[in-house]
Design a protein around this motif. Structure first.
Motif, PDB file in Angstrom:
ATOM      1  N   LEU A 138      -6.467  20.079  -2.261  1.00 16.76           N
ATOM      2  CA  LEU A 138      -6.302  20.792  -0.993  1.00 16.76           C
ATOM      3  C   LEU A 138      -5.104  21.737  -1.045  1.00 16.76           C
ATOM      4  O   LEU A 138      -5.198  22.906  -0.664  1.00 16.76           O
ATOM      5  CB  LEU A 138      -6.120  19.757   0.134  1.00 16.76           C
ATOM      6  N   VAL A 139      -3.982  21.230  -1.553  1.00 14.57           N
ATOM      7  CA  VAL A 139      -2.763  22.056  -1.616  1.00 14.57           C
ATOM      8  C   VAL A 139      -2.994  23.278  -2.521  1.00 14.57           C
ATOM      9  O   VAL A 139      -2.699  24.415  -2.142  1.00 14.57           O
ATOM     10  CB  VAL A 139      -1.561  21.211  -2.102  1.00 14.57           C
ATOM     11  N   PHE A 140      -3.548  23.057  -3.708  1.00 15.41           N
ATOM     12  CA  PHE A 140      -3.749  24.179  -4.634  1.00 15.41           C
ATOM     13  C   PHE A 140      -4.802  25.164  -4.126  1.00 15.41           C
ATOM     14  O   PHE A 140      -4.698  26.360  -4.360  1.00 15.41           O
ATOM     15  CB  PHE A 140      -4.103  23.668  -6.036  1.00 15.41           C
ATOM     16  N   SER A 141      -5.820  24.653  -3.415  1.00 12.98           N
ATOM     17  CA  SER A 141      -6.868  25.561  -2.928  1.00 12.98           C
ATOM     18  C   SER A 141      -6.314  26.564  -1.920  1.00 12.98           C
ATOM     19  O   SER A 141      -6.836  27.655  -1.753  1.00 12.98           O
ATOM     20  CB  SER A 141      -8.018  24.761  -2.310  1.00 12.98           C
ATOM     21  N   LYS A 142      -5.216  26.177  -1.250  1.00 12.94           N
ATOM     22  CA  LYS A 142      -4.641  27.068  -0.233  1.00 12.94           C
ATOM     23  C   LYS A 142      -3.643  28.068  -0.797  1.00 12.94           C
ATOM     24  O   LYS A 142      -3.286  29.039  -0.123  1.00 12.94           O
ATOM     25  CB  LYS A 142      -3.960  26.227   0.856  1.00 12.94           C
ATOM     26  N   LEU A 143      -3.153  27.809  -2.011  1.00 11.93           N
ATOM     27  CA  LEU A 143      -2.068  28.635  -2.553  1.00 11.93           C
ATOM     28  C   LEU A 143      -2.411  30.125  -2.627  1.00 11.93           C
ATOM     29  O   LEU A 143      -1.621  30.952  -2.157  1.00 11.93           O
ATOM     30  CB  LEU A 143      -1.644  28.131  -3.941  1.00 11.93           C
ATOM     31  N   PRO A 144      -3.560  30.512  -3.235  1.00 13.33           N
ATOM     32  CA  PRO A 144      -3.799  31.956  -3.392  1.00 13.33           C
ATOM     33  C   PRO A 144      -3.817  32.691  -2.048  1.00 13.33           C
ATOM     34  O   PRO A 144      -3.217  33.761  -1.910  1.00 13.33           O
ATOM     35  CB  PRO A 144      -5.170  32.021  -4.070  1.00 13.33           C
ATOM     36  N   LYS A 145      -4.464  32.091  -1.051  1.00  7.87           N
ATOM     37  CA  LYS A 145      -4.544  32.760   0.258  1.00  7.87           C
ATOM     38  C   LYS A 145      -3.171  32.969   0.886  1.00  7.87           C
ATOM     39  O   LYS A 145      -2.946  33.915   1.630  1.00  7.87           O
ATOM     40  CB  LYS A 145      -5.423  31.926   1.215  1.00  7.87           C
ATOM     41  N   HIS A 171       0.823  -1.221   0.000  1.00  8.59           N
ATOM     42  CA  HIS A 171       0.000   0.000   0.000  1.00  8.59           C
ATOM     43  C   HIS A 171       0.854   1.266   0.000  1.00  8.59           C
ATOM     44  O   HIS A 171       0.495   2.262  -0.622  1.00  8.59           O
ATOM     45  CB  HIS A 171      -0.949  -0.001   1.209  1.00  8.59           C
ATOM     46  N   PHE A 172       1.976   1.220   0.709  1.00  5.48           N
ATOM     47  CA  PHE A 172       2.820   2.410   0.851  1.00  5.48           C
ATOM     48  C   PHE A 172       3.213   3.008  -0.500  1.00  5.48           C
ATOM     49  O   PHE A 172       3.230   4.228  -0.691  1.00  5.48           O
ATOM     50  CB  PHE A 172       4.077   2.045   1.657  1.00  5.48           C
ATOM     51  N   ALA A 173       3.545   2.138  -1.460  1.00  6.33           N
ATOM     52  CA  ALA A 173       4.074   2.596  -2.749  1.00  6.33           C
ATOM     53  C   ALA A 173       3.164   3.649  -3.383  1.00  6.33           C
ATOM     54  O   ALA A 173       3.619   4.746  -3.736  1.00  6.33           O
ATOM     55  CB  ALA A 173       4.246   1.401  -3.699  1.00  6.33           C
ATOM     56  N   GLU A 174       1.896   3.345  -3.503  1.00  3.51           N
ATOM     57  CA  GLU A 174       0.981   4.252  -4.202  1.00  3.51           C
ATOM     58  C   GLU A 174       0.206   5.165  -3.265  1.00  3.51           C
ATOM     59  O   GLU A 174      -0.219   6.248  -3.666  1.00  3.51           O
ATOM     60  CB  GLU A 174      -0.020   3.445  -5.037  1.00  3.51           C
ATOM     61  N   ALA A 175      -0.016   4.731  -2.042  1.00  2.00           N
ATOM     62  CA  ALA A 175      -0.843   5.525  -1.132  1.00  2.00           C
ATOM     63  C   ALA A 175      -0.048   6.623  -0.446  1.00  2.00           C
ATOM     64  O   ALA A 175      -0.588   7.669  -0.104  1.00  2.00           O
ATOM     65  CB  ALA A 175      -1.482   4.614  -0.072  1.00  2.00           C
ATOM     66  N   THR A 176       1.247   6.403  -0.242  1.00  2.00           N
ATOM     67  CA  THR A 176       2.022   7.348   0.567  1.00  2.00           C
ATOM     68  C   THR A 176       3.170   7.986  -0.203  1.00  2.00           C
ATOM     69  O   THR A 176       3.310   9.208  -0.218  1.00  2.00           O
ATOM     70  CB  THR A 176       2.500   6.644   1.865  1.00  2.00           C
ATOM     71  N   LEU A 177       4.007   7.192  -0.848  1.00  2.00           N
ATOM     72  CA  LEU A 177       5.159   7.782  -1.550  1.00  2.00           C
ATOM     73  C   LEU A 177       4.758   8.442  -2.876  1.00  2.00           C
ATOM     74  O   LEU A 177       5.091   9.599  -3.151  1.00  2.00           O
ATOM     75  CB  LEU A 177       6.221   6.691  -1.788  1.00  2.00           C
ATOM     76  N   GLN A 178       4.022   7.725  -3.701  1.00  2.00           N
ATOM     77  CA  GLN A 178       3.735   8.200  -5.052  1.00  2.00           C
ATOM     78  C   GLN A 178       2.956   9.531  -5.102  1.00  2.00           C
ATOM     79  O   GLN A 178       3.231  10.367  -5.969  1.00  2.00           O
ATOM     80  CB  GLN A 178       3.004   7.101  -5.836  1.00  2.00           C
ATOM     81  N   PRO A 179       1.983   9.773  -4.209  1.00  2.00           N
ATOM     82  CA  PRO A 179       1.266  11.058  -4.289  1.00  2.00           C
ATOM     83  C   PRO A 179       2.191  12.272  -4.196  1.00  2.00           C
ATOM     84  O   PRO A 179       1.959  13.284  -4.869  1.00  2.00           O
ATOM     85  CB  PRO A 179       0.302  11.007  -3.099  1.00  2.00           C
ATOM     86  N   TYR A 180       3.252  12.188  -3.416  1.00  2.00           N
ATOM     87  CA  TYR A 180       4.177  13.319  -3.309  1.00  2.00           C
ATOM     88  C   TYR A 180       5.049  13.430  -4.559  1.00  2.00           C
ATOM     89  O   TYR A 180       5.467  14.521  -4.938  1.00  2.00           O
ATOM     90  CB  TYR A 180       5.012  13.210  -2.029  1.00  2.00           C
ATOM     91  N   LEU A 181       5.311  12.302  -5.199  1.00  2.00           N
ATOM     92  CA  LEU A 181       6.073  12.338  -6.454  1.00  2.00           C
ATOM     93  C   LEU A 181       5.209  12.910  -7.580  1.00  2.00           C
ATOM     94  O   LEU A 181       5.698  13.635  -8.450  1.00  2.00           O
ATOM     95  CB  LEU A 181       6.589  10.943  -6.812  1.00  2.00           C
ATOM     96  N   GLY A 188       9.433  23.119  -0.573  1.00  2.00           N
ATOM     97  CA  GLY A 188      10.177  23.208   0.685  1.00  2.00           C
ATOM     98  C   GLY A 188       9.339  22.887   1.903  1.00  2.00           C
ATOM     99  O   GLY A 188       9.830  22.338   2.884  1.00  2.00           O
ATOM    100  N   PHE A 189       8.064  23.234   1.837  1.00  2.00           N
ATOM    101  CA  PHE A 189       7.197  23.066   3.019  1.00  2.00           C
ATOM    102  C   PHE A 189       6.582  21.676   3.085  1.00  2.00           C
ATOM    103  O   PHE A 189       6.462  21.085   4.142  1.00  2.00           O
ATOM    104  CB  PHE A 189       6.090  24.127   2.976  1.00  2.00           C
ATOM    105  N   ILE A 190       6.185  21.147   1.926  1.00  2.00           N
ATOM    106  CA  ILE A 190       5.444  19.877   1.931  1.00  2.00           C
ATOM    107  C   ILE A 190       6.183  18.752   1.207  1.00  2.00           C
ATOM    108  O   ILE A 190       6.460  17.708   1.785  1.00  2.00           O
ATOM    109  CB  ILE A 190       4.061  20.037   1.255  1.00  2.00           C
ATOM    110  N   ILE A 191       6.502  18.975  -0.065  1.00  2.00           N
ATOM    111  CA  ILE A 191       6.910  17.839  -0.906  1.00  2.00           C
ATOM    112  C   ILE A 191       8.273  17.282  -0.500  1.00  2.00           C
ATOM    113  O   ILE A 191       8.407  16.089  -0.200  1.00  2.00           O
ATOM    114  CB  ILE A 191       6.918  18.243  -2.404  1.00  2.00           C
ATOM    115  N   ASN A 192       9.294  18.139  -0.480  1.00  2.00           N
ATOM    116  CA  ASN A 192      10.642  17.621  -0.203  1.00  2.00           C
ATOM    117  C   ASN A 192      10.777  16.975   1.170  1.00  2.00           C
ATOM    118  O   ASN A 192      11.389  15.906   1.281  1.00  2.00           O
ATOM    119  CB  ASN A 192      11.692  18.727  -0.384  1.00  2.00           C
TER     120      ASN A 192
END
Lengths: 227, 227
Positions: free
Chosen positions: B114-121, A100-110, A140-144
Motif C-alpha cells: 500500500l505504501v509503495f503503491s502510493k509513492l509515484p502519485k 501479538h503487538f510485537a509482530e503485528a504492530t511494532l515489527q511491521p514499521y521496523l 517522517g510521515f509514517i514510520i518514525n
C-alpha cells in the motif's frame, strides 16, 4: 521425541533459541546462514514448510512456523506454566496483547524502516537525491511517528520493570525482545531516548540462558546490546 | 457490563464487529472516520489508550488494543468455545499459527504494498519515473514474491474448505479475513489467481452476521467482494 528448531542467523528465531535455553527443553538445532548479497535464507527451506520462514519447529509429525504460535507451543510442551497466561488469570488479556503487538504492530514499521533505509544506497548515483527525499518523506510521515509512539508507550510501561507482566518473564518478553533489539540496532539515539527499555533489553542479554543461546546460534548482530 | 468496540471505517476493526455479530454479544459501537487527506483516524483516540490504534475494546476497567488479543478475549467472554482451540486439542498449534500469521506475516507485506503503491502519485511530476522504478524494484524483489508465496500456500490450504480449521469458523478466520480482503482489493488478478480463497472470502461475506456488521460499521471499502 526431540524438538527440532530451524534457526536463521540474525533473525526472529533467536528468541525461540533463547526460550528453549530458559526452559531447559531437549532440542536439536539446525542453523542456516543468509546469502550475503540478498540477505535471504536458503530457498530450499520451503521444502520443509510452504511458508519458508524462520523460526520453524518440528516435533514428530508437527511442522510449525510463526513465532507467536511456536512460543505458545514450546511453553506448553515444557509444562512451564509461569511463562504463559490463561483465561482464568487477570493479566491474560495483557499477555495476549504483548504477544501479538510485537509482530503485528511494532515489527511491521521496523521492517519498513529497514527497507527504506536501504533504498538510497541501492539507487543509481544520479537518482540518489530523489530517492533520499522519498525515504525521508515516508519516514517522517509514517514510520518514525509510529515507532516513536510505540516506543514511548513501551518506555513508560517498562519503568522499573524487568518483565512485561508482573511476576517474571513470560512469552510476552520472548516475543518483544526481537523488535526491541531491532530498535536499538537501527534507530538513532534509541539508547538515550528509551533508557528503561534499554535496561530491560540488557537485563535479558545478561541472562545465562540468553548467553548460551548466543553461543549456540551463530552470528546474531542484534545482541548483546552494548552500553 | 456492556462491551464497547471502537471501530474505524475501512480498517482491521471490521473483523471484530463481524465477530461480535456472529457471537451475539451485547455491545456498544463507536465508529470513527478517517481524515480524507491523510487517511489517519482521529488523533484524540490516543487519549483512550496510548497505542492509539483500532480496534480497541473497553470492558469495565479493561481497555484492550490488538486484533489478536481482542479476538481471544471476545470469544472467551462469549463462552463461544467452538471459536477457539486450547492446548488439549490436536489443532491448537494450527489455530495459533493462523491467528498470528494474519498480522505478523501476511499483513506487513500488504502494508508495504500500500505504501509503495502510493509513492509515484505523491512524488513531484519530474521525479515520478525514478520513484516508479524504486517502487517496481522493491515490489519485484521483496513484496510480490512474499505475497505470492503466502497466497499460494493459503490457496492450497483452502481448497474445498470454508474455514481455516476443520469443524467451522474460529478466531483464525476472523484474523485472516482482513488481509485476504486487502489482497483482493489491491493485488491485480488476485481473483483469477486464487479462486478457492476468493470463494472462501465470498462465503464469509454472504453470512448474515457479516452483512449485519457491514450495515452497522459504516464505510468498508474492502467488502463485499464482488464476482
Amino acid at each position: 521425541m526431540t524438538l527440532i528448531l530451524h534457526h536463521l542467523e540474525t533473525s526472529r528465531s533467536m528468541r525461540i533459541l533463547w526460550l528453549l535455553e530458559e526452559l531447559g527443553l531437549d532440542y536439536e538445532l539446525k542453523t542456516s546462514q543468509r546469502d550475503p548479497k540478498t540477505m535471504f535464507g536458503p530457498a530450499d527451506h520451503q521444502k520443509l514448510h510452504p511458508q519458508g520462514s524462520w523460526p520453524l519447529i518440528q516435533d514428530g509429525d508437527l511442522t510449525l512456523p510463526e513465532s507467536g504460535a511456536i512460543v505458545e507451543y514450546v511453553i506448553n510442551k515444557a509444562g512451564a506454566e509461569s511463562w504463559r497466561r490463561t483465561p482464568d488469570q487477570a493479566d491474560w488479556p495483557d499477555y495476549l496483547r504483548w504477544m501479538h503487538f510485537a509482530e503485528a504492530t511494532l515489527q511491521p514499521y521496523l521492517l519498513m524502516h529497514l527497507v527504506f533505509s536501504k533504498l538510497p544506497k541501492q539507487a543509481p548515483a544520479m537518482a540518489r537525491p530523489i530517492v533520499s527525499k522519498v525515504k525521508e518523506g515516508v519516514e517522517g510521515f509514517i514510520i518514525n511517528p509510529k515507532v516513536e509512539l510505540y516506543m514511548k508507550m513501551i518506555e513508560a510501561h517498562l519503568t522499573g520493570k524487568d518483565s512485561f507482566l508482573e511476576g517474571g518473564l513470560t512469552g510476552a518478553d520472548v516475543m518483544m525482545i526481537f523488535p526491541l533489539e531491532s530498535v536499538f540496532a537501527r534507530i538513532d539515539d534509541a539508547g538515550k531516548k528509551y533508557p528503561n527499555t534499554k535496561k530491560y533489553v540488557q537485563g535479558i542479554h545478561g541472562r545465562p540462558a540468553f548467553k548460551a543461546a548466543l553461543e549456540k546460534g551463530g552470528e546474531y548482530k542484534l545482541a548483546p546490546l552494548q552500553d
